[in-house]
Design an enzyme around this catalytic site. Sequence first.
Site, PDB file in Angstrom:
ATOM      1  N   ALA A 180      60.211  -3.695  67.086  1.00  0.00           N
ATOM      2  CA  ALA A 180      60.739  -2.443  66.514  1.00  0.00           C
ATOM      3  C   ALA A 180      60.994  -2.492  65.010  1.00  0.00           C
ATOM      4  O   ALA A 180      61.547  -1.540  64.459  1.00  0.00           O
ATOM      5  CB  ALA A 180      62.002  -1.971  67.231  1.00  0.00           C
ATOM      6  N   ALA A 181      60.545  -3.553  64.342  1.00  0.00           N
ATOM      7  CA  ALA A 181      60.694  -3.568  62.875  1.00  0.00           C
ATOM      8  C   ALA A 181      59.914  -2.399  62.268  1.00  0.00           C
ATOM      9  O   ALA A 181      60.401  -1.700  61.372  1.00  0.00           O
ATOM     10  CB  ALA A 181      60.205  -4.894  62.308  1.00  0.00           C
ATOM     11  N   GLY A 182      58.713  -2.178  62.784  1.00  0.00           N
ATOM     12  CA  GLY A 182      57.900  -1.053  62.290  1.00  0.00           C
ATOM     13  C   GLY A 182      58.550   0.287  62.601  1.00  0.00           C
ATOM     14  O   GLY A 182      58.435   1.251  61.826  1.00  0.00           O
ATOM     15  N   ASP A 183      59.241   0.370  63.731  1.00  0.00           N
ATOM     16  CA  ASP A 183      59.906   1.632  64.103  1.00  0.00           C
ATOM     17  C   ASP A 183      61.111   1.884  63.198  1.00  0.00           C
ATOM     18  O   ASP A 183      61.388   3.031  62.825  1.00  0.00           O
ATOM     19  CB  ASP A 183      60.352   1.583  65.568  1.00  0.00           C
TER      20      ASP A 183
HETATM   21  O1  RIB Z   1      57.457  -0.815  68.609  1.00  0.00           O
HETATM   22  C1  RIB Z   1      58.172  -1.465  69.621  1.00  0.00           C
HETATM   23  C2  RIB Z   1      58.079  -0.679  70.893  1.00  0.00           C
HETATM   24  O2  RIB Z   1      56.747  -0.651  71.323  1.00  0.00           O
HETATM   25  C3  RIB Z   1      58.847  -1.253  72.048  1.00  0.00           C
HETATM   26  O3  RIB Z   1      60.174  -0.787  72.113  1.00  0.00           O
HETATM   27  C4  RIB Z   1      57.988  -0.881  73.241  1.00  0.00           C
HETATM   28  O4  RIB Z   1      58.614  -0.027  74.150  1.00  0.00           O
HETATM   29  C5  RIB Z   1      56.726  -0.273  72.675  1.00  0.00           C
HETATM   30  O5  RIB Z   1      56.746   1.092  72.697  1.00  0.00           O
END
Ligand code: RIB
Length: 341
Positions: free
Chosen positions: A275-278
């Site tokens: 989730a770093a990219g998120d």
């Molecule tokens: O970017 C990370 C996410 O990718 C995770 O939380 C997983 O659920 C996928 O969607």
Amino acid sequence: MGLHPSPPTSSTPSPSTRATGRVCVLGSLNMDLIVQTPRLPTPGETLLGGEFLTLPGGKGANQAVAAARAGGSVSLIGAVGDDDYGRRMVGVVGSEGVDTSGIRRRGAGSSPTGIAVITVATEQGENTIVVAGGANQTLTPAEIEDSPTKVRSAAVLLMQLESPVDAVLAAAQIAKHGEAGTTTILNAAPAQRLPTTLLERIDCLLVNRSEAAALTERPESSEPAELANATLDLGPRTVVLTLGSRGAMALARTGNSVITWYAPAFRVEPIDTVAAGDAFAGTLAAVLAAGRTGSLGEALTLASAAGALATTKRGAIPSLPSLAEINRLVMGQPECAARQE
Ligand code: RIB
């Protein structure tokens, strides 16, 4: 409208022209099933792992929460199943102040809530992720078109590709129709071929190295500038390329020229890159939506700090930083602020 061009000065290009702070995220909600391993397994290998964690995630939910923690007023459009994971996901996202009224709940016995099977290598902090999309894959263009207000009233529409491309396209069409004036950001993850009808409605394409390589059919080992330029050639006005421990860069068209921004990586102790990219995407969207900053460069700086901080904690949603934490890191390492080249 979107990331509109202005003369090439140190504070260009400006972010969204409509600074309401409203971000609409269209994307996935997954329960992440995470196993820690000393290293990533090789094909055919059985590896004894360590701790098992069930934590909320999904790129859409992660980016919505990241945007909310970065100060955005956020709504999330997506779909979950009629099951415990779905109820837990909606509860977690809602408890962050995200408007969950755009999340469809599928009927009993139909599609289950999406899950992601994740291995995290404790030695390198790297991961592998396999997603079973479930209800995420049931979102239809008609459902998006039925309630266009969330998209239309947002300063920024942020999307990824764990939802059907035709639903993503429907949202982009609403954002770019008539006077809507919503800036569109597409985080092209996981990478796939994109129709021109979608690409021409995207203001900002946000990709990592492997996604840029897949979209442009170039080797991942290509120089970042080459990957970024090739991605820009696909048509968006702005490309943001994240480079992990090498930071991030952005290319933004302004008239006939292209401005380049480079953001060095903030120094942190990474333990889990999930989730770093998120964190990066959600923070970028929130900052641009708020019009809090005078330039894409500043948005890039805050997003880059958020991405770095997300690697210092385990899991997806639990690892996303607050605006106070982001600001603290930026103030502590001012030399890592993005600069125009
Ligand atoms: O970017 C990370 C996410 O990718 C995770 O939380 C997983 O659920 C996928 O969607």
